[in-house]
Design a protein around this motif. Structure first.
Motif, PDB file in Angstrom:
ATOM      1  N   UNK A 196       0.817  -1.213   0.000  1.00 34.20           N
ATOM      2  CA  UNK A 196       0.000   0.000   0.000  1.00 34.20           C
ATOM      3  C   UNK A 196       0.850   1.262   0.000  1.00 34.20           C
ATOM      4  N   UNK A 197       0.331   2.305  -0.625  1.00 36.13           N
ATOM      5  CA  UNK A 197       1.014   3.602  -0.651  1.00 36.13           C
ATOM      6  C   UNK A 197      -0.038   4.700  -0.490  1.00 36.13           C
ATOM      7  N   UNK A 198       0.338   5.782   0.169  1.00 36.35           N
ATOM      8  CA  UNK A 198      -0.560   6.935   0.300  1.00 36.35           C
ATOM      9  C   UNK A 198      -0.584   7.663  -1.044  1.00 36.35           C
ATOM     10  N   UNK A 199      -1.763   7.747  -1.651  1.00 43.04           N
ATOM     11  CA  UNK A 199      -1.851   8.347  -2.979  1.00 43.04           C
ATOM     12  C   UNK A 199      -2.600   9.686  -2.990  1.00 43.04           C
ATOM     13  N   UNK A 200      -3.456   9.918  -1.991  1.00 33.80           N
ATOM     14  CA  UNK A 200      -4.202  11.187  -1.924  1.00 33.80           C
ATOM     15  C   UNK A 200      -4.331  11.621  -0.469  1.00 33.80           C
ATOM     16  N   UNK A 201      -4.505  12.920  -0.266  1.00 31.28           N
ATOM     17  CA  UNK A 201      -4.753  13.453   1.083  1.00 31.28           C
ATOM     18  C   UNK A 201      -5.702  14.640   0.961  1.00 31.28           C
ATOM     19  N   UNK A 202      -6.635  14.772   1.946  1.00 32.36           N
ATOM     20  CA  UNK A 202      -7.591  15.885   1.950  1.00 32.36           C
ATOM     21  C   UNK A 202      -7.690  16.423   3.375  1.00 32.36           C
ATOM     22  N   UNK A 203      -7.735  17.743   3.488  1.00 25.52           N
ATOM     23  CA  UNK A 203      -7.781  18.386   4.804  1.00 25.52           C
ATOM     24  C   UNK A 203      -9.015  19.273   4.889  1.00 25.52           C
ATOM     25  N   UNK A 258     -14.311  15.334  15.682  1.00 22.01           N
ATOM     26  CA  UNK A 258     -14.731  16.176  14.557  1.00 22.01           C
ATOM     27  C   UNK A 258     -13.834  15.867  13.354  1.00 22.01           C
ATOM     28  N   UNK A 259     -14.439  15.657  12.172  1.00 23.02           N
ATOM     29  CA  UNK A 259     -13.672  15.317  10.977  1.00 23.02           C
ATOM     30  C   UNK A 259     -12.600  16.373  10.711  1.00 23.02           C
ATOM     31  N   UNK A 260     -11.350  15.895  10.476  1.00 21.80           N
ATOM     32  CA  UNK A 260     -10.235  16.819  10.238  1.00 21.80           C
ATOM     33  C   UNK A 260      -9.541  16.567   8.895  1.00 21.80           C
ATOM     34  N   UNK A 261      -9.457  15.293   8.485  1.00 18.92           N
ATOM     35  CA  UNK A 261      -8.744  14.985   7.237  1.00 18.92           C
ATOM     36  C   UNK A 261      -8.989  13.534   6.860  1.00 18.92           C
ATOM     37  N   UNK A 262      -8.604  13.194   5.653  1.00 16.35           N
ATOM     38  CA  UNK A 262      -8.544  11.772   5.284  1.00 16.35           C
ATOM     39  C   UNK A 262      -7.389  11.560   4.303  1.00 16.35           C
ATOM     40  N   UNK A 263      -6.864  10.350   4.319  1.00 14.64           N
ATOM     41  CA  UNK A 263      -5.815   9.913   3.384  1.00 14.64           C
ATOM     42  C   UNK A 263      -6.336   8.681   2.644  1.00 14.64           C
ATOM     43  N   UNK A 264      -5.932   8.491   1.417  1.00 10.21           N
ATOM     44  CA  UNK A 264      -6.334   7.285   0.692  1.00 10.21           C
ATOM     45  C   UNK A 264      -5.105   6.437   0.393  1.00 10.21           C
ATOM     46  N   UNK A 265      -5.293   5.132   0.530  1.00 10.37           N
ATOM     47  CA  UNK A 265      -4.227   4.179   0.243  1.00 10.37           C
ATOM     48  C   UNK A 265      -4.628   3.316  -0.945  1.00 10.37           C
ATOM     49  N   UNK A 266      -3.657   2.946  -1.720  1.00 15.38           N
ATOM     50  CA  UNK A 266      -3.885   2.031  -2.839  1.00 15.38           C
ATOM     51  C   UNK A 266      -2.604   1.281  -3.137  1.00 15.38           C
ATOM     52  N   UNK A 267      -2.778   0.104  -3.681  1.00 14.11           N
ATOM     53  CA  UNK A 267      -1.631  -0.653  -4.188  1.00 14.11           C
ATOM     54  C   UNK A 267      -1.320  -0.092  -5.566  1.00 14.11           C
ATOM     55  N   UNK A 268      -0.254   0.668  -5.675  1.00 18.72           N
ATOM     56  CA  UNK A 268       0.054   1.404  -6.897  1.00 18.72           C
ATOM     57  C   UNK A 268       0.343   0.485  -8.084  1.00 18.72           C
ATOM     58  N   UNK A 269      -0.206   0.834  -9.235  1.00 20.56           N
ATOM     59  CA  UNK A 269       0.089   0.107 -10.468  1.00 20.56           C
ATOM     60  C   UNK A 269       1.535   0.382 -10.861  1.00 20.56           C
ATOM     61  N   UNK A 270       2.253  -0.655 -11.282  1.00 19.45           N
ATOM     62  CA  UNK A 270       3.644  -0.478 -11.713  1.00 19.45           C
ATOM     63  C   UNK A 270       3.716   0.447 -12.928  1.00 19.45           C
ATOM     64  N   UNK A 271       4.808   1.181 -13.015  1.00 19.18           N
ATOM     65  CA  UNK A 271       4.953   2.173 -14.084  1.00 19.18           C
ATOM     66  C   UNK A 271       4.865   1.545 -15.471  1.00 19.18           C
ATOM     67  N   UNK A 272       5.373   0.287 -15.615  1.00 18.01           N
ATOM     68  CA  UNK A 272       5.424  -0.327 -16.946  1.00 18.01           C
ATOM     69  C   UNK A 272       4.192  -1.149 -17.310  1.00 18.01           C
ATOM     70  N   UNK A 273       3.238  -1.275 -16.365  1.00 21.65           N
ATOM     71  CA  UNK A 273       2.095  -2.171 -16.603  1.00 21.65           C
ATOM     72  C   UNK A 273       1.257  -1.750 -17.807  1.00 21.65           C
TER      73      UNK A 273
END
Length: 633
Positions: free
Chosen positions: A335-342, A446-461
């Protein structure tokens, strides 16, 4: 002088050929002076020296393996020519045949270059710390698991192991083909054959010498060399029958042609029989397949692709579909952090510091993803009053008078979901529809932020899938992941079909279905769970970073863990099939042409030998073109 001596020792066939040529030149001189008493012995000695290796091969095949080979045809033709007084032609025939055989041997040795270079990569000697901590030099083969060794700057790592220093910088081009050096840290795996580009470091031996990655590579390539393609096996199988047929046909030719060609006497008929014996020999046909397959295997090995035999090269050419595992194959497998929202963008830096401090207390893969992200962004590690790791939910953090929670929605917000605005909620739903995992952050519930995780697609896929489509090959993804995430990744990569929520045994059953639908299919995977599917597929591709089980089960191992190598593998197998077909058609055409020319008395024995051996050399050189194969886009 040493180079000349080494060349002589390594090329005995060519040395004999050169001596034979010199003797023939002297024979021609005395022949021209009408001194046949000297010329004939010189021709005979030239015959014996030039034909020594051919006679030895013929005798070995006949006595040990009870089969006839093409060398017998050449020797009989030369002996026959000498019997009827054509001493020079007989000696010249053997010389030209010997020259062609020597050039073929030297050309075929080019296919060994990749193996030889592999074997020279790891040093024979290592620097070992003995019982009292002194450094001594020992043979690499004598190293044992647990030994501590030193690798100096500029030296090759002698064996696989584990880094014992804080850091090391290694050139891994011999393994991965990548020119940029790689930085390793304490405890990480060090592979034998890589080059130390920084200060000396210590490492602990992790395997016996015979179990290193390079040892496995060399064994695989050697086994592949000795495992011929079906085409090579079939051609080799008919050689014995073909030679017997020629040996029967030539006497009949000698006896019957004077009856049909009134101008021929038995002397002419016998001479033409010797020409037929020469030009009908299947040397070029026998060499049509093996050099091409060996060249393809050697070129692929240099590229980081290990075919486990010529038959695998054959099967790869016939592929109609390629099946991919998802995790660790099409994706990075972590998993990798791909997005963040505040909620309040002004609080970004402060929230990142809180989350970084909390996640740093854990070794969970999700925590590792946060740590990697914040380390890359140089986020400061904020001291906290208290951190609680609540299993299955997340973290509860006390910072001053505030309570922060990091984790799933229910845990972080409890009954305060209304603190998420409508547009924020829509954004979250969009990310979730893409199969991403959302990690929430709340401050005092109280909601402050969220981060999204995903298994990143390889660059060459994506490029790999696109290239396979250009080659008219269907692509399918089989994964144990949930349907929504699998569909999103498949759509983003333009994969033709996807099946999700699968167990390892499900993959094996589906491959049977796909084989019935498409014909020959390949499976690409990296884990133990992929081993059954890799075994069932017509061709199994294992990634070099995968498990030993996957590498042992697969037919092709991609050492560099680069999906681009799959189209390359298919491309070189198709090129091999084309070249083998070209060689077979060409060799049969030349044999037919020379036989017809002999009937019309348009060629003599030396020209017949030149035409026959020239075609053999051309066939081999055509196969050797694969040593320089590169995929055209």
């Amino acid at each position: 002088m040493k180079k000349l001596q080494s060349w002589v020792e390594n090329n005995p066939e060519m040395v004999n050929t050169i001596i034979s040529a010199i003797l023939i030149l002297f024979g021609l001189y005395f022949d021209h002076a009408d001194n046949m008493s000297v010329a004939v012995p010189l021709y005979i000695i030239a015959f014996l020296i030039g034909g020594w290796h051919s006679m030895k091969h013929a005798w070995t095949d006949l006595t040990k393996y009870h089969k006839l080979n093409v060398d017998i045809l050449m020797i009989l033709a030369a002996v026959g020519a000498s019997i009827i007084g054509y001493w020079m032609e007989g000696a010249l025939l053997i010389f030209i045949f010997s020259l062609a055989e020597s050039l073929e041997t030297m050309a075929m040795n080019k296919t060994q270059d990749s193996i030889a270079s592999l074997m020279q990569v790891t040093p024979d000697v290592a620097r070992l710390y003995n019982e009292i901590g002194e450094l001594i030099e020992v043979a690499t083969a004598d190293l044992k698991i647990g030994d501590r060794i030193q690798v100096r700057k500029g030296e090759a790592v002698p064996i696989d192991g584990r880094l014992l220093d804080e850091m090391a910088i290694l050139n891994t081009a011999a393994i991965t083909g990548e020119p940029l050096p790689v930085t390793l840290h304490y405890g990480e795996e060090v592979i034998g054959g890589t080059i130390n580009e920084d200060e000396a470091f210590d490492m602990e031996v992790a395997v016996e010498n015979v179990d290193t990655l390079f040892s496995k590579i060399i064994r695989m390539v050697e086994e592949a060399k000795n495992n011929p393609s079906k085409t090579s096996s079939k051609i080799k199988a008919i050689e014995n029958i073909y030679v017997k047929a020629v040996l029967v046909a030539v006497p009949l030719f000698i006896l019957l042609t004077p009856l049909f060609f009134k101008t021929w006497d038995y002397a002419e008929s016998f001479y033409r029989g010797m020409v037929l014996l020469t030009v009908a020999s299947p040397c070029a046909l026998v060499a049509s397949s093996a050099p091409a397959n060996l060249s393809a295997i050697s070129r692929s090995a240099k590229k980081g692709i290990l075919f486990k035999g010529g038959d695998v090269v054959d099967k790869t050419n016939d592929l109609k579909a390629v099946i991919f595992d998802k995790t660790g194959t099409l994706t990075e497998g972590k998993p990798a952090i791909v997005d963040a929202f505040y909620h309040d963008p002004a609080q970004k830096e402060f929230i990142d510091q809180i989350v970084y401090a909390a996640e740093s207390s854990s070794t969970h893969p999700i925590a590792r993803a946060f740590i990697e992200k914040f380390e890359q962004e140089h986020v400061m590690l904020r001291p906290l009053d208290e951190v609680k790791d609540i299993t299955g939910k997340g973290f509860e953090v006390i910072n001053g008078e505030d309570t922060w929670r990091i984790g799933n929605k229910k845990f972080t917000l409890e009954h305060h979901l209304d603190t998420i605005k409508h547009d924020e909620h829509e954004t979250i739903l969009q990310y979730e529809s893409e199969g991403k995992t959302v990690i929430y952050v709340s401050k005092n519930k109280q909601f402050a932020a969220f981060y999204t995780l995903a298994d990143q697609v390889k660059a060459e896929s994506k490029a790999t899938i696109a290239r396979l489509h250009e080659m008219n090959i269907k692509t399918i993804m089989l994964t144990g992941d949930e349907e929504r995430n699998a569909q999103f990744i498949a759509k983003s990569l333009d994969i033709d079909k996807v099946r999700a929520n699968l167990l390892p045994q499900d993959k094996a059953e589906i491959i049977h279905e796909l084989q019935e639908k498409y014909g020959e299919v390949a499976m690409v995977g990296d884990g133990i769970n992929d081993a059954p599917a890799l075994a069932i597929a017509d061709v199994g591709f294992a990634l070099g970073t995968g498990t030993d089980v996957a590498m042992e089960t697969a037919d092709v191992v991609l050492i560099q863990d680069d999906l681009h190598l799959i189209p390359f593998s298919i491309g070189i197998s198709r090129a091999t099939r084309r070249i083998v077909l070209q060689n077979i058609i060409f060799s049969l055409s030349v044999i037919a042409l020379l036989i017809v020319a002999n009937l019309f008395q348009s060629i003599n024995l030396p020209i017949g030998v030149v035409g026959h051996e020239g075609s053999t050399l051309l066939v081999i050189l055509n196969g050797l073109r694969l040593l320089r194969y590169s995929e055209k886009r």
